[in-house]
Design a protein around this motif. Structure first.
Motif, PDB file in Angstrom:
ATOM      1  N   THR A  24     -45.164  31.835   5.838  1.00  0.00           N
ATOM      2  CA  THR A  24     -44.407  33.050   6.126  1.00  0.00           C
ATOM      3  C   THR A  24     -44.423  34.016   4.951  1.00  0.00           C
ATOM      4  OG1 THR A  24     -42.296  32.243   5.276  1.00  0.00           O
ATOM      5  CG2 THR A  24     -42.868  31.627   7.533  1.00  0.00           C
ATOM      6  N   SER A  25     -44.165  35.266   5.245  1.00  0.00           N
ATOM      7  CA  SER A  25     -44.025  36.279   4.210  1.00  0.00           C
ATOM      8  C   SER A  25     -43.191  37.422   4.760  1.00  0.00           C
ATOM      9  CB  SER A  25     -45.387  36.788   3.737  1.00  0.00           C
ATOM     10  OG  SER A  25     -46.097  37.381   4.798  1.00  0.00           O
ATOM     11  N   GLY A  26     -42.603  38.176   3.846  1.00  0.00           N
ATOM     12  CA  GLY A  26     -41.838  39.352   4.245  1.00  0.00           C
ATOM     13  C   GLY A  26     -40.373  39.107   4.502  1.00  0.00           C
ATOM     14  N   PHE A  27     -39.917  37.884   4.328  1.00  0.00           N
ATOM     15  CA  PHE A  27     -38.498  37.598   4.508  1.00  0.00           C
ATOM     16  C   PHE A  27     -38.141  36.329   3.743  1.00  0.00           C
ATOM     17  CE2 PHE A  27     -39.170  34.126   7.452  1.00  0.00           C
ATOM     18  CZ  PHE A  27     -40.362  34.448   8.089  1.00  0.00           C
ATOM     19  N   ASN A  28     -36.836  36.080   3.647  1.00  0.00           N
ATOM     20  CA  ASN A  28     -36.319  34.937   2.888  1.00  0.00           C
ATOM     21  C   ASN A  28     -35.967  33.796   3.848  1.00  0.00           C
ATOM     22  OD1 ASN A  28     -34.736  33.151   1.341  1.00  0.00           O
ATOM     23  ND2 ASN A  28     -34.048  34.817   0.016  1.00  0.00           N
ATOM     24  N   ARG A  32     -33.472  32.950   7.549  1.00  0.00           N
ATOM     25  CA  ARG A  32     -34.239  33.112   8.782  1.00  0.00           C
ATOM     26  C   ARG A  32     -34.682  31.740   9.268  1.00  0.00           C
ATOM     27  NH1 ARG A  32     -37.606  37.634  10.393  1.00  0.00           N
ATOM     28  NH2 ARG A  32     -36.757  38.847   8.659  1.00  0.00           N
ATOM     29  N   ALA A  33     -34.266  31.385  10.459  1.00  0.00           N
ATOM     30  CA  ALA A  33     -34.753  30.152  11.062  1.00  0.00           C
ATOM     31  C   ALA A  33     -36.189  30.341  11.556  1.00  0.00           C
ATOM     32  CB  ALA A  33     -33.859  29.739  12.232  1.00  0.00           C
ATOM     33  N   PHE A  51     -36.685  25.000  12.160  1.00  0.00           N
ATOM     34  CA  PHE A  51     -36.244  24.822  10.786  1.00  0.00           C
ATOM     35  C   PHE A  51     -35.177  25.856  10.467  1.00  0.00           C
ATOM     36  CE2 PHE A  51     -36.273  24.445   6.254  1.00  0.00           C
ATOM     37  CZ  PHE A  51     -36.129  25.736   5.792  1.00  0.00           C
ATOM     38  N   SER A  52     -34.096  25.420   9.845  1.00  0.00           N
ATOM     39  CA  SER A  52     -33.089  26.345   9.344  1.00  0.00           C
ATOM     40  C   SER A  52     -32.544  25.813   8.036  1.00  0.00           C
ATOM     41  CB  SER A  52     -31.946  26.514  10.347  1.00  0.00           C
ATOM     42  OG  SER A  52     -30.864  27.212   9.752  1.00  0.00           O
ATOM     43  N   ALA A  53     -32.609  26.636   6.998  1.00  0.00           N
ATOM     44  CA  ALA A  53     -32.102  26.220   5.699  1.00  0.00           C
ATOM     45  C   ALA A  53     -30.581  26.133   5.697  1.00  0.00           C
ATOM     46  CB  ALA A  53     -32.566  27.193   4.621  1.00  0.00           C
ATOM     47  N   SER A  99     -36.564  35.043  15.111  1.00  0.00           N
ATOM     48  CA  SER A  99     -35.798  35.998  15.898  1.00  0.00           C
ATOM     49  C   SER A  99     -34.935  36.885  15.008  1.00  0.00           C
ATOM     50  CB  SER A  99     -34.881  35.245  16.851  1.00  0.00           C
ATOM     51  OG  SER A  99     -33.931  34.510  16.108  1.00  0.00           O
ATOM     52  N   GLY A 100     -34.814  36.478  13.748  1.00  0.00           N
ATOM     53  CA  GLY A 100     -33.842  37.109  12.869  1.00  0.00           C
ATOM     54  C   GLY A 100     -32.601  36.259  12.707  1.00  0.00           C
ATOM     55  N   ALA A 101     -32.405  35.287  13.596  1.00  0.00           N
ATOM     56  CA  ALA A 101     -31.262  34.387  13.482  1.00  0.00           C
ATOM     57  C   ALA A 101     -31.450  33.431  12.306  1.00  0.00           C
ATOM     58  CB  ALA A 101     -31.084  33.587  14.773  1.00  0.00           C
ATOM     59  N   THR A 102     -30.340  32.994  11.743  1.00  0.00           N
ATOM     60  CA  THR A 102     -30.414  32.059  10.622  1.00  0.00           C
ATOM     61  C   THR A 102     -30.321  30.604  11.074  1.00  0.00           C
ATOM     62  OG1 THR A 102     -28.021  32.187  10.296  1.00  0.00           O
ATOM     63  CG2 THR A 102     -29.375  33.720   9.044  1.00  0.00           C
TER      64      THR A 102
END
Length: 123
Positions: A24-28, A32-33, A51-53, A99-102
């Protein structure tokens, strides 16, 4: 700009294992799940695992429970999906998406997709 690139698919014999990658790139990844989908030939795309941190990982598909390992490499911003004991039902194109969801307990629309990686299970 969010980007996801899948890799690691291929031809595997029944009973074998594969580790799929989603770079992935462009987000943390902390916020972000990453959801894995799979689409078998002639079928719709289904949520497979996530996956969700922050909220913990999930395996949505009953048939995958006990056979998958979800892991991460923050040095490369890569999420891995290892599937063991592969069978004919695992033959599919695997996609990663956000999706933007965490958290993984999200079942709405997904906006960012990779190109997919093909998993073929055959003797």
């Amino acid at each position: 700009q969010s980007q996801l690139v899948e890799s690691g698919g291929g031809l595997v014999q029944p009973g074998g294992s594969l580790r799929l990658s989603c770079t992935t790139s462009g987000f943390n990844l902390d916020y972000r799940a990453i959801t894995w989908f799979r689409q078998a030939p002639g079928e719709e795309r289904h949520q497979a695992a996530c996956f969700s941190a922050s909220g913990g990982n999930m395996v949505y598909m009953e048939s995958l429970r006990g056979r998958v390992t979800i892991s991460e490499d923050r040095a490369t911003n890569t999420i891995y999906l290892q599937i063991d004991n592969l069978g004919p039902d695992d033959w599919a194109v695997y996609y990663c998406s956000t999706s933007g969801a965490t958290r993984c307990d999200y079942y709405g629309s997904f906006r960012d997709w990779g190109q997919g990686t093909q998993v073929t299970v055959s003797a």
